[in-house]
Design a protein around this motif. Sequence first.
Motif, short mmCIF file in Angstrom:
data_model
loop_
_atom_site.label_atom_id
_atom_site.label_comp_id
_atom_site.label_asym_id
_atom_site.label_seq_id
_atom_site.Cartn_x
_atom_site.Cartn_y
_atom_site.Cartn_z
N UNK A 1 51.16 36.21 -8.25
CA UNK A 1 50.95 36.17 -6.80
C UNK A 1 49.66 35.44 -6.46
N UNK A 2 48.63 35.64 -7.27
CA UNK A 2 47.35 34.99 -7.01
C UNK A 2 47.48 33.48 -7.13
N UNK A 3 48.18 33.02 -8.15
CA UNK A 3 48.35 31.58 -8.36
C UNK A 3 49.19 30.96 -7.25
N UNK A 4 50.28 31.64 -6.88
CA UNK A 4 51.14 31.11 -5.82
C UNK A 4 50.39 31.06 -4.49
N UNK A 5 49.60 32.08 -4.20
CA UNK A 5 48.84 32.10 -2.96
C UNK A 5 47.84 30.95 -2.92
N UNK A 6 47.21 30.67 -4.06
CA UNK A 6 46.26 29.58 -4.11
C UNK A 6 46.98 28.24 -3.90
N UNK A 7 48.17 28.12 -4.46
CA UNK A 7 48.94 26.89 -4.26
C UNK A 7 49.36 26.75 -2.80
N UNK A 8 49.74 27.86 -2.18
CA UNK A 8 50.11 27.81 -0.76
C UNK A 8 48.91 27.48 0.12
N UNK A 9 47.74 27.95 -0.25
CA UNK A 9 46.54 27.58 0.50
C UNK A 9 46.31 26.07 0.43
N UNK A 10 46.56 25.50 -0.72
CA UNK A 10 46.43 24.05 -0.85
C UNK A 10 47.46 23.34 0.03
N UNK A 11 48.71 23.81 0.00
CA UNK A 11 49.75 23.20 0.82
C UNK A 11 49.40 23.32 2.30
N UNK A 12 48.85 24.46 2.68
CA UNK A 12 48.43 24.65 4.07
C UNK A 12 47.34 23.65 4.45
N UNK A 13 46.37 23.45 3.56
CA UNK A 13 45.28 22.52 3.83
C UNK A 13 45.83 21.11 4.05
#
Length: 600
Positions: free
Chosen positions: A526-538
């Motif tokens: 979950x931590x890794x996916x959330x970090x990836x989603x934060x990048x996609x959001x950026x």
Amino acid sequence: MDSSFNIAKQCLQRVPFQLLAHRRLPYAPLKIAPTKPCMVPHNTRHCVRNALSPISEPDLLESAQRRSAGYEPSAWGGYFISHSTTCLKPQEFVEGRIKELKEEVATTLRSTTDVVEMMNLVDTIERLGINYHFKREIEDALTYLLDAKLDDADLHQVALRFRLLRQHGFNVSSDEFYKFTHEGDNLDEKLCKDARGLLSLYNAGFLAIPGESILDEAILFARRQLKLMVHELKSPLKEQVLRALKTPLPRMMRRVETRFFIEEYEEDEKRNDILLELAKLDYNFVQSLHSKEIKDLSLWWKELDGVNDLKYARDRLVEIYTAFSLGTYYEPEFSRARMMLTKFYTLWVLMDDTFDIYGTYEECKLLNEAIQRWDEKAADSLPLYLRQLYLGYIRTINGFGDDLEPCEQYRMSYFIEAIKLRFSNSWMQEVVWRAEGYLPTFKERKKTTVDYVASADAVCAILIGIGEVVTEEILRWLTDLPEIVIDHTALARYTDDIVSYEREVTKSKQLPTTIACYMIENNLTKEQASEEFLFMRHELWKRLNQACLRPTVVPMPIIELFIDYNRAIETIYLHFDNGFNESIPLKELIAKLLVEPIPL
């Protein structure tokens, strides 16, 4: 035999996957507890229809057992029905004094020629939330600023000029920041002690468009330095840095920034007392209007027969008004739009919870068929609880037509068709997947929530109540699902998924969210996916920033609605602890925005 959905539901905590080891994220990743690894068998995903193909009967029907997310009742209840705003000054005096102060400020804006003074004046007016009174004067000031020279400008001045022009759609170059780097490479360490300049640089960085790596580096550099010095700073700069580190200024909900900034500006020794007085009077005056609106909405909600008693669903009228309506447009001229948008979203949430959580396959199928008919007689085929929901929904939506001018009536056909599309191609598809025990791919899940429907009903709801800037041409443009609409929807979806993961997958046993499907597909925690989603959001924010650059494909006020909507999502969901989960910080924010006037 366990369905693939049940298997996937148990296996959302993934084996670590080194996808992000190379990536430097230009923001602070969310702090998420480590998760235990678990493998998903390769044979758990079976093939079904494409998400966009016609929906047929499911092969494996779900049981009739009801599910529940255990939502808490509204924290506000009927509070706003009896609440009355405290009037610190007589209304007649306030309106007269506001008029006098507006004339003084407009004169100051028109007469200011010093570039630095003009930048600071425009920035202060905007952060105080009174800029809607001075649209023409600010546009003239920015046009002047675009061609003006900043001789020997420091970091704060360069970054402030860049931010002001970029956020108003002027395509200024980010190359000017290279003069603050060491031999054109990394940012100069001499900047490390300039807290005000670093804060301006940090905020400016979040107006980057794709390809501007200098601004990503600026965010990383400025954030690192600001975190090291923040506790040594004095007020109000300290509070502004702390707030920006959590939610940068270009992504902060405007009304929230106004409330905080007015209180901080009063502490500023260099403050302009005319601006401060106008900001306080205007804030309280507009707040009294908002208070009346939420009272009228609370009465509507109370009188909506049977609909507000659906215990399985979220009752979040006040939160929806605060986030979506005030977040998208707080100005007095948008009162009609706020009322419509709040009613739509309040009922939208009930429909969402019915399809996602409570309704059986057969019930949802009947409800979808009734929505496609859009006729009160279709309610006869529904169970009692859905009959009340259906009638309340279509009567409320149809009632919007009564609030529109005759020349605006055409908007209703676009709106209703967008609603039908949402039910048949998004919500009902998810019900079918859940009934079959099918685990969608990330691409399929994304199509139902973003790519295909692109929340066209929600975007129409944002536009339907505003004035003449909305034309039939714009609504036709919307139905073609342009990139900005898809990016806007994806950004809102990913932000929601980051914070609602536990509730929607673990607690309420819903179909996996986009982030959960992404975790499963890529073997992520979950931590890794959330970090990836934060990048996609950026990256999505960069695309929205680019869509704001002049000339825009539709009028700038339309583009700004998408920006302000996502500012509200960012602020409520990421800044104030999990959005609509009744957190204490959110309750305190609502009190500041709707209940507590600013002392004069």
